[in-house]
Design a protein around this motif. Sequence first.
Motif, short mmCIF file in Angstrom:
data_model
loop_
_atom_site.label_atom_id
_atom_site.label_comp_id
_atom_site.label_asym_id
_atom_site.label_seq_id
_atom_site.Cartn_x
_atom_site.Cartn_y
_atom_site.Cartn_z
N PRO A 166 2.39 -3.05 -9.50
CA PRO A 166 1.69 -1.89 -10.04
C PRO A 166 2.66 -0.93 -10.73
O PRO A 166 3.82 -0.81 -10.31
CB PRO A 166 1.06 -1.24 -8.80
N SER A 167 2.20 -0.28 -11.77
CA SER A 167 3.08 0.57 -12.57
C SER A 167 3.77 1.63 -11.72
O SER A 167 3.12 2.37 -10.96
CB SER A 167 2.28 1.25 -13.68
N ARG A 168 5.08 1.70 -11.85
CA ARG A 168 5.85 2.74 -11.14
C ARG A 168 5.67 4.10 -11.80
O ARG A 168 6.05 5.13 -11.25
CB ARG A 168 7.34 2.37 -11.16
N ASN A 169 5.09 4.11 -13.00
CA ASN A 169 4.89 5.37 -13.72
C ASN A 169 3.64 6.12 -13.27
O ASN A 169 3.36 7.22 -13.75
CB ASN A 169 4.80 5.11 -15.23
N VAL A 170 2.87 5.50 -12.38
CA VAL A 170 1.66 6.13 -11.86
C VAL A 170 1.88 6.40 -10.37
O VAL A 170 1.69 5.50 -9.54
CB VAL A 170 0.42 5.25 -12.08
N PRO A 171 2.32 7.60 -10.01
CA PRO A 171 2.70 7.89 -8.61
C PRO A 171 1.60 7.58 -7.60
O PRO A 171 1.88 7.14 -6.49
CB PRO A 171 3.04 9.38 -8.63
N GLU A 172 0.32 7.82 -8.00
CA GLU A 172 -0.74 7.61 -7.03
C GLU A 172 -0.92 6.15 -6.64
O GLU A 172 -1.52 5.85 -5.60
CB GLU A 172 -2.08 8.18 -7.55
N TYR A 173 -0.39 5.22 -7.45
CA TYR A 173 -0.43 3.81 -7.07
C TYR A 173 0.50 3.52 -5.89
O TYR A 173 0.40 2.46 -5.27
CB TYR A 173 -0.01 2.91 -8.24
N TRP A 174 1.42 4.46 -5.63
CA TRP A 174 2.42 4.23 -4.59
C TRP A 174 2.30 5.25 -3.45
O TRP A 174 3.25 5.57 -2.77
CB TRP A 174 3.82 4.26 -5.22
N GLU A 175 1.06 5.73 -3.26
CA GLU A 175 0.74 6.62 -2.14
C GLU A 175 -0.18 5.88 -1.17
O GLU A 175 -0.99 5.05 -1.58
CB GLU A 175 0.06 7.90 -2.65
N ASP A 176 -0.05 6.21 0.11
CA ASP A 176 -0.88 5.58 1.14
C ASP A 176 -0.80 4.05 1.05
O ASP A 176 -1.82 3.35 1.03
CB ASP A 176 -2.34 6.03 1.02
N CYS A 177 0.41 3.54 0.97
CA CYS A 177 0.63 2.10 0.82
C CYS A 177 0.48 1.40 2.17
O CYS A 177 1.23 1.68 3.10
CB CYS A 177 2.01 1.83 0.22
N THR A 178 -0.48 0.51 2.25
CA THR A 178 -0.75 -0.19 3.51
C THR A 178 -0.79 -1.71 3.37
O THR A 178 -0.82 -2.42 4.38
CB THR A 178 -2.11 0.27 4.08
N VAL A 179 -0.81 -2.20 2.13
CA VAL A 179 -0.92 -3.64 1.91
C VAL A 179 0.48 -4.26 1.83
O VAL A 179 1.25 -3.91 0.93
CB VAL A 179 -1.69 -3.94 0.61
N PRO A 180 0.84 -5.14 2.76
CA PRO A 180 2.17 -5.80 2.67
C PRO A 180 2.34 -6.47 1.31
O PRO A 180 1.42 -7.15 0.82
CB PRO A 180 2.13 -6.82 3.81
N TRP A 181 3.53 -6.29 0.73
CA TRP A 181 3.78 -6.74 -0.64
C TRP A 181 5.11 -7.47 -0.67
O TRP A 181 6.17 -6.89 -0.48
CB TRP A 181 3.80 -5.52 -1.56
N ILE A 182 5.05 -8.79 -0.88
CA ILE A 182 6.26 -9.62 -0.84
C ILE A 182 6.98 -9.52 -2.18
O ILE A 182 6.40 -9.76 -3.24
CB ILE A 182 5.91 -11.09 -0.55
N THR A 183 8.28 -9.16 -2.13
CA THR A 183 9.12 -9.07 -3.32
C THR A 183 10.39 -9.87 -3.08
O THR A 183 10.61 -10.41 -1.99
CB THR A 183 9.48 -7.61 -3.63
#
Length: 445
Positions: free
Chosen positions: A32-49
């Motif tokens: 998800p775009s790092r330029n949209v701060p709200e995409y990186w709030e309340d993060c609860t879904v494990p995300w494999i990188t």
Amino acid sequence: MTATNIAPWLAQSRWPTAPIRLVARLGSGHTPSRNVPEYWEDCTVPWITLADVWQLRSGNVSVISETKEKVSSLGLARSAAVKHPAGTVILSRTASVGFSAIMGTDMATSQDFATWTCGPRLDPRFLLHALRGMSPDLKRVATGSTHKTIYMPDIEQLRVPLPPLDEQRRIADFLDAETARIDGVVNAERRLLDRLAERRTAGVVAAVSGGEHAGRRESTLAWLESIPESWQEVRVGLMARMGSGHTPSRSHPEWWVDCTIPWITTGEVKQVRDDRLEDLHETREKISELGLANSAAELHPKGTVFLCRTASAGYSGVMGSDMATSQDFVTWTCGPRLNPYFLLWCLRAMRSDLLGRLAMGSTHKTIYVPDLQMLRIPVPPLDEQGEIVDAIRRQNSRIDNLTDKVRRQVELLTERRQALITAAVTGQFDVSTASGRNVTDGVTA
């Protein structure tokens, strides 16, 4: 590229093979775009990188349950990222190519992974072992100059043998047990390698501190507890001429023509990193007489000791011929009271102290020249210095020979593990009759 070109051994399968995408839903991931701060709030879904690949490098972890980062439901909904169900099989396809695992819970991935959610004809654990059998092939066919990548068209061509589902599960059970057994032996061998490395280091420290002498006094050096009463502790600069190096300007092409003078740069550190090589004879680059004359670089005589003080700081060697260095090094040309090889082994014995106490910087550690000008070492008589160097060489030779044997055992076990996986998933032997057989026989010492 065809599936046979990617993993030729699949042609030996006693069962039909099928494209994985036909028996498992192929997917991928996104960031998800790092330029949209709200995409990186309340993060609860494990995300494999790629930051999670470290868990998979040993091959010991089959199920990934924790991730370094998480994404939010909003970021997931407004990007191409997908939340895959638990049991989905992942494969890293960029940078760290060929590592695989099974999701332990519902997870998303970055675009660096391919995913397969298995249908009713394919067991996830069987697919995982098949992918691990393909790992060397995937790394071989990955393309790219900076970061190797397996592109999705090749991922789509990957095939898997399709024995009956109950046979897949028997094979997975067998491989789970046998690879765990091999991994246990490999881990024990690696612990032995760690102990040998510790013994080697401790032996060098004991030798340069006169460990065989009975009468001792407390040392004033941070990296030694005591030294023989008759020894001195002397600043290196009083017994050796200290120097450094330089890089002739690249903006003068004529300074980089007819280059014949060996020139030590940080590219040479890999030759001395394991402390086996004492004398450096070959350098990747050379400089010219004109470049030497028009820069602060110096031509140091054969036998000069060099120490890298930036980037790969703390590694040292002895010049095997007249050489110059870049500014990343400090040098000492020893006088009549100091054996250059004794100085070399002192520098290697004190490396952890140099890096822990003197090296500065967060990204690249640097040991600054003023600190090196004050460097002190224990100094026995010259003839004893030579005896100590000879003793270190004998001790290290014994340990290095044993280390090489253990490393070879690890290599053989790793090869055996890989061969076992490929043979089992292609049905080259009956796992029911093979269960319980010691697959490490003849490999371990």
